[in-house]
Every structure is written in structure tokens, then in C-alpha cells.
Design a protein around this motif. Structure first.
Motif, PDB file in Angstrom:
ATOM      1  N   SER A  77     -16.528   4.872  14.557  1.00 11.67           N
ATOM      2  CA  SER A  77     -17.639   5.213  15.450  1.00 11.67           C
ATOM      3  C   SER A  77     -17.750   6.718  15.683  1.00 11.67           C
ATOM      4  N   ARG A  78     -16.624   7.420  15.604  1.00 12.85           N
ATOM      5  CA  ARG A  78     -16.629   8.877  15.765  1.00 12.85           C
ATOM      6  C   ARG A  78     -16.140   9.593  14.507  1.00 12.85           C
ATOM      7  N   CYS A  79     -15.447   8.855  13.653  1.00 10.09           N
ATOM      8  CA  CYS A  79     -15.057   9.353  12.335  1.00 10.09           C
ATOM      9  C   CYS A  79     -15.039   8.154  11.381  1.00 10.09           C
ATOM     10  N   ASP A  80     -14.926   8.401  10.107  1.00 10.16           N
ATOM     11  CA  ASP A  80     -15.098   7.345   9.104  1.00 10.16           C
ATOM     12  C   ASP A  80     -14.111   6.201   9.293  1.00 10.16           C
ATOM     13  N   GLY A  81     -14.638   4.977   9.134  1.00  2.00           N
ATOM     14  CA  GLY A  81     -13.852   3.775   9.345  1.00  2.00           C
ATOM     15  C   GLY A  81     -13.725   2.911   8.114  1.00  2.00           C
ATOM     16  N   GLY A  82     -13.688   1.583   8.349  1.00  2.16           N
ATOM     17  CA  GLY A  82     -13.179   0.650   7.364  1.00  2.16           C
ATOM     18  C   GLY A  82     -14.157  -0.061   6.453  1.00  2.16           C
ATOM     19  N   PHE A  83     -15.466   0.169   6.578  1.00  3.60           N
ATOM     20  CA  PHE A  83     -16.404  -0.488   5.670  1.00  3.60           C
ATOM     21  C   PHE A  83     -16.472   0.306   4.363  1.00  3.60           C
ATOM     22  N   ALA A  84     -15.342   0.378   3.690  1.00  3.80           N
ATOM     23  CA  ALA A  84     -15.204   1.234   2.511  1.00  3.80           C
ATOM     24  C   ALA A  84     -14.033   0.737   1.680  1.00  3.80           C
ATOM     25  N   GLU A  85     -13.822   1.392   0.552  1.00  9.36           N
ATOM     26  CA  GLU A  85     -12.661   1.067  -0.276  1.00  9.36           C
ATOM     27  C   GLU A  85     -11.403   1.773   0.223  1.00  9.36           C
ATOM     28  N   TYR A  86     -11.568   2.970   0.808  1.00 13.30           N
ATOM     29  CA  TYR A  86     -10.420   3.740   1.280  1.00 13.30           C
ATOM     30  C   TYR A  86     -10.747   4.415   2.606  1.00 13.30           C
ATOM     31  N   VAL A  87      -9.703   4.601   3.435  1.00 14.23           N
ATOM     32  CA  VAL A  87      -9.843   5.288   4.716  1.00 14.23           C
ATOM     33  C   VAL A  87      -8.614   6.168   4.927  1.00 14.23           C
ATOM     34  N   ALA A  88      -8.828   7.360   5.457  1.00 10.97           N
ATOM     35  CA  ALA A  88      -7.725   8.219   5.879  1.00 10.97           C
ATOM     36  C   ALA A  88      -7.380   7.880   7.330  1.00 10.97           C
ATOM     37  N   VAL A  89      -6.099   7.588   7.582  1.00 12.28           N
ATOM     38  CA  VAL A  89      -5.654   7.109   8.894  1.00 12.28           C
ATOM     39  C   VAL A  89      -4.423   7.895   9.338  1.00 12.28           C
ATOM     40  N   PRO A  90      -4.366   8.352  10.595  1.00  9.39           N
ATOM     41  CA  PRO A  90      -3.154   9.016  11.079  1.00  9.39           C
ATOM     42  C   PRO A  90      -1.944   8.082  10.999  1.00  9.39           C
ATOM     43  N   GLU A  91      -0.806   8.648  10.618  1.00 11.70           N
ATOM     44  CA  GLU A  91       0.422   7.849  10.521  1.00 11.70           C
ATOM     45  C   GLU A  91       0.721   7.133  11.836  1.00 11.70           C
ATOM     46  N   LYS A  92       0.461   7.791  12.963  1.00  8.53           N
ATOM     47  CA  LYS A  92       0.773   7.222  14.269  1.00  8.53           C
ATOM     48  C   LYS A  92      -0.043   5.971  14.576  1.00  8.53           C
ATOM     49  N   ASN A  93      -1.120   5.745  13.831  1.00  6.98           N
ATOM     50  CA  ASN A  93      -1.988   4.597  14.094  1.00  6.98           C
ATOM     51  C   ASN A  93      -1.670   3.390  13.226  1.00  6.98           C
ATOM     52  N   LEU A  94      -0.603   3.462  12.461  1.00 12.92           N
ATOM     53  CA  LEU A  94      -0.241   2.387  11.543  1.00 12.92           C
ATOM     54  C   LEU A  94       0.709   1.395  12.193  1.00 12.92           C
ATOM     55  N   LEU A  95       0.556   0.154  11.810  1.00 11.25           N
ATOM     56  CA  LEU A  95       1.479  -0.903  12.203  1.00 11.25           C
ATOM     57  C   LEU A  95       1.817  -1.706  10.955  1.00 11.25           C
ATOM     58  N   GLU A  96       3.075  -1.673  10.557  1.00 11.40           N
ATOM     59  CA  GLU A  96       3.485  -2.400   9.351  1.00 11.40           C
ATOM     60  C   GLU A  96       3.368  -3.899   9.587  1.00 11.40           C
ATOM     61  N   LEU A  97       2.863  -4.593   8.595  1.00  7.44           N
ATOM     62  CA  LEU A  97       2.677  -6.037   8.707  1.00  7.44           C
ATOM     63  C   LEU A  97       3.934  -6.761   8.248  1.00  7.44           C
ATOM     64  N   PRO A  98       4.426  -7.686   9.049  1.00  6.47           N
ATOM     65  CA  PRO A  98       5.569  -8.490   8.618  1.00  6.47           C
ATOM     66  C   PRO A  98       5.181  -9.408   7.462  1.00  6.47           C
ATOM     67  N   GLU A  99       6.178  -9.867   6.744  1.00 10.65           N
ATOM     68  CA  GLU A  99       5.941 -10.813   5.665  1.00 10.65           C
ATOM     69  C   GLU A  99       5.266 -12.072   6.209  1.00 10.65           C
ATOM     70  N   GLY A 100       4.261 -12.527   5.517  1.00  5.44           N
ATOM     71  CA  GLY A 100       3.556 -13.740   5.926  1.00  5.44           C
ATOM     72  C   GLY A 100       2.284 -13.493   6.705  1.00  5.44           C
ATOM     73  N   VAL A 101       2.096 -12.272   7.214  1.00  6.44           N
ATOM     74  CA  VAL A 101       0.850 -11.929   7.918  1.00  6.44           C
ATOM     75  C   VAL A 101      -0.150 -11.445   6.879  1.00  6.44           C
ATOM     76  N   THR A 102      -1.290 -12.112   6.796  1.00  4.06           N
ATOM     77  CA  THR A 102      -2.273 -11.803   5.759  1.00  4.06           C
ATOM     78  C   THR A 102      -3.151 -10.622   6.169  1.00  4.06           C
ATOM     79  N   TYR A 103      -3.826 -10.061   5.165  1.00  6.15           N
ATOM     80  CA  TYR A 103      -4.736  -8.950   5.446  1.00  6.15           C
ATOM     81  C   TYR A 103      -5.906  -9.406   6.327  1.00  6.15           C
ATOM     82  N   GLU A 104      -6.377 -10.628   6.124  1.00  2.00           N
ATOM     83  CA  GLU A 104      -7.478 -11.122   6.954  1.00  2.00           C
ATOM     84  C   GLU A 104      -7.026 -11.279   8.405  1.00  2.00           C
ATOM     85  N   GLN A 105      -5.826 -11.816   8.617  1.00  2.00           N
ATOM     86  CA  GLN A 105      -5.297 -11.899   9.974  1.00  2.00           C
ATOM     87  C   GLN A 105      -5.165 -10.500  10.568  1.00  2.00           C
TER      88      GLN A 105
END
Length: 353
Positions: free
Chosen positions: A110-138
Motif C-alpha cells: 500500500s505504501r511500497c511494492d507488495g505481493g501481486f508479483a513474481e518477486y518482492v524485496a522484503v526487510p529481513e526483520k519482517n520474515l517468519l520462517e515456515l515450519p515443515e508442513g505449513v503450506t504457502y497458501e496457509q
């Protein structure tokens, strides 16, 4: 890369654009799934965003495919969820790690480029690693799930142990349905839900709500219905998930003496409060709270980690609420369905294959 670029309100096209280069503290995420939020509809068709051109979309997940020079190399190749709010880090709320209340935030989609794309630049601090078994859709539903959990935990802070409380939700859009899911997971047994669509009845039934605990406000007086089922007393905890004058007033009128209210729904228009309704807040000594966004602090007790644990343990299944899956290049079809309400929907998901 290909992306949906919003040039101006009602002018969004799927086109080639330059692939973002991550800054020193950012990663490049290959987007795997992106959900359409209700707030994306006015943004795309009516109000526009804060800047143009822009790639909108703030509910997304993906895989880290490149890291900035200052980023921990552990992220390379990791599946991740993304907290879209980028806090300033210096204001009063940020100093208390209340990042959702940052006074000077940036925001992916909404204030900088987001996710309706093939790639997005994201600050490291905003990442949350997904545990095994959690799907991308979830994981693309982490943001609305965390918003729901944030509201639920506000209610718990006000009302205490809610497992034995009478609880009501008015409004069964995505947030209301996810809130229903998490309240059931938290052990709430006496839960009443009010909606206005046939499909909502089916969805809450799948979430474990008995038919007699669902009210279709199109077909009967929801206030009278709820008071009848609570012996004329009202509920101990009320979640208002609509954002209209009438439901805000009903939240006060249908709360039991000493009850609690959490206002969740974004307002449709200006709010007015009649004197008689205000008196009920005073005389019934109601506890009232607003809620906004969700807590993401990087600690295990924040809302996002709560959600990820629930997903990893198989306690919740938000994918049941995905009603449409579209290739990313066909995402405009989903936006149009939501704008024109031509079909029943809950969560419409775009995927990059």
C-alpha cells in the motif's frame, strides 16, 4: 518479472517490470501465493494507494531466493511468511515493540511494492520462517489470521478465561470467520455468530458452530435472536467485525453487565453514538477495546508465532476458507468478483506456479 501494477485507481495492469534488487538489510522473495484482502478492492478501483505506480498485495508468502549483504545467509532458500508493516523503529510504540501502532510506518502493498508479483524485496526483520508442513497458501493467510488472533487476545485480556463465557461475533467476512476458527480452537463452547450470507452458514458449520448458533441477519432480528439465546442478559464478550453504526450500537446493547467489547471492523463511514447507548456503556460498566493489525515482535509470544504454532500442530485449517485459486496472471478476475460480488467468496488466492 511480471507484476500487477496499479498506475491509478481503476487502472491496474499485469505487465513486465524490473525485478527488485534487495537492499543490504532485505531479501528477495519469490512469491508463491498471495491473497486478496478486502482493503485491496477500494485501493485498486476507487481510492488508489499512497503512491503510484505501485504493486499492491500485502497477504503473501514465498521462498527467499537472494539476500542483501547484511542479511544472515540462513535465509537463503527458506520458505517464509511476511509481516507487511515496516515500522520506523524509533517512535514511542516502536520503543515498546508495539509495532502495529507505529507512528511512521511503511507498508508492503500500500505504501511500497507488495505481493501481486513474481518477486518482492522484503526487510529481513519482517520474515517468519515456515515450519515443515505449513503450506504457502496457509502462509499467505498469516496476516488475516494474526489480525484475528490479535482481536481474540484483546478479548481475553478484557474478559479473562473465555472458555466458559458467552461470546458473540457479528460479521463473518474473512476476519470474522478466522476469529470463529481461533475461538473454537481456544475452547470457547458458547459461541454465537451473526452473518448475512448462505455461504457463511456453511463455513461456520465446518468450523464447528451448531446451526442454532448461527443467525442470518437478513432473515431475522439478530438482536432479538441473541438476547433470546442468552436469557435476556447478553454476552460476556462481543466482537464487532462489521464497522457500521448499527452493529456498533448492537455491540453495546447486547453485552451483559460487566461485559467486554472488541471493535474489529473497519468503519464504513463516520460513527455516531446515541446518548442512550453511551449510557449503557457507563451503567453496565462495559470494558471496550479497539484492535488494529497484529503483533509481530520476533518473539515466540507474538500473534504471528501463535498462528504458526497452531498451523504446525494442525489445530486450524484456514485453507478451508479459500474459495478461489487463480494463476497470478488471472488475479484481476478475483478482484472483480470481490468488487461486484458476483459470486460467494471468502479468500481468493493468486498463485505463481
Amino acid at each position: 518479472m511480471k507484476a500487477w501494477i496499479l498506475h491509478n485507481p481503476n487502472n491496474m495492469t499485469y505487465e513486465e517490470t524490473e525485478k527488485p534488487q534487495p537492499k543490504s538489510d532485505e531479501v528477495l522473495v519469490a512469491v508463491k501465493a498471495a491473497g486478496i484482502c478486502g482493503s485491496d478492492i477500494p485501493r485498486a478501483f476507487v481510492t488508489g494507494a499512497h503512491v503510484h505506480p505501485i504493486i499492491i498485495g500485502h497477504e503473501f508468502s514465498g521462498q527467499v531466493c537472494a539476500c542483501g549483504t547484511d542479511v544472515d545467509a540462513k535465509w537463503q532458500g527458506k520458505p517464509v511468511g511476511i509481516f507487511p508493516l515496516i515500522p520506523c523503529g524509533t517512535c514511542g510504540p516502536c520503543q515498546k515493540k508495539q509495532y502495529q501502532m507505529c507512528r511512521n510506518y511503511n507498508y508492503l502493498g500500500s505504501r511500497c511494492d507488495g505481493g501481486f508479483a513474481e518477486y518482492v524485496a522484503v526487510p529481513e526483520k519482517n520474515l517468519l520462517e515456515l515450519p515443515e508442513g505449513v503450506t504457502y497458501e496457509q502462509a499467505a493467510m498469516l496476516e488475516p489470521m494474526a489480525v484475528s488472533v490479535h482481536a481474540m487476545r484483546k478479548g481475553m485480556a478484557l474478559a479473562g478465561d473465555i472458555s466458559k463465557s458467552r461470546v458473540a461475533i457479528w460479521g463473518l467476512g474473512t476476519i470474522g470467520l478466522l476469529l470463529t476458527m481461533f475461538l473454537k480452537d481456544a475452547g470457547v463452547k458458547d459461541l454465537y455468530v451473526i452473518g448475512n450470507k448462505d455461504a457463511q452458514k456453511l463455513h461456520v458449520g465446518e468450523l464447528g458452530i451448531p446451526e442454532e448458533n448461527f443467525c442470518d441477519s437478513r432473515k431475522e432480528d439478530a438482536a432479538a435472536w441473541l438476547m433470546k439465546r442468552t436469557d435476556g442478559v447478553g454476552v460476556d464478550l462481543f466482537f464487532e467485525c462489521v464497522g457500521k453504526n448499527e452493529t456498533v450500537q448492537h455491540a453495546v446493547e447486547l453485552s451483559a453487565p460487566g461485559g467486554s467489547i472488541v471493535f474489529v471492523g473497519n468503519p464504513y463511514s463516520d460513527m455516531t453514538l446515541p446518548k442512550a447507548v453511551y449510557w449503557k456503556i457507563l451503567r453496565n460498566e462495559l470494558r471496550v477495546s479497539g484492535t488494529w493489525n497484529s503483533s509481530f515482535t520476533g518473539s515466540e509470544d507474538d500473534d504471528w508465532h501463535y498462528v504458526v504454532r497452531a498451523l504446525a500442530e494442525g489445530r486450524v485449517h484456514p485453507e478451508k476458507l479459500i474459495t478461489h485459486r487463480l494463476p497470478m496472471e488471472q488475479l484481476m478476475q478475483g478482484l472483480t468478483i470481490m468488487r461486484d460480488k458476483t459470486e460467494d467468496y471468502v479468500k481468493i488466492m493468486g498463485v505463481n506456479e
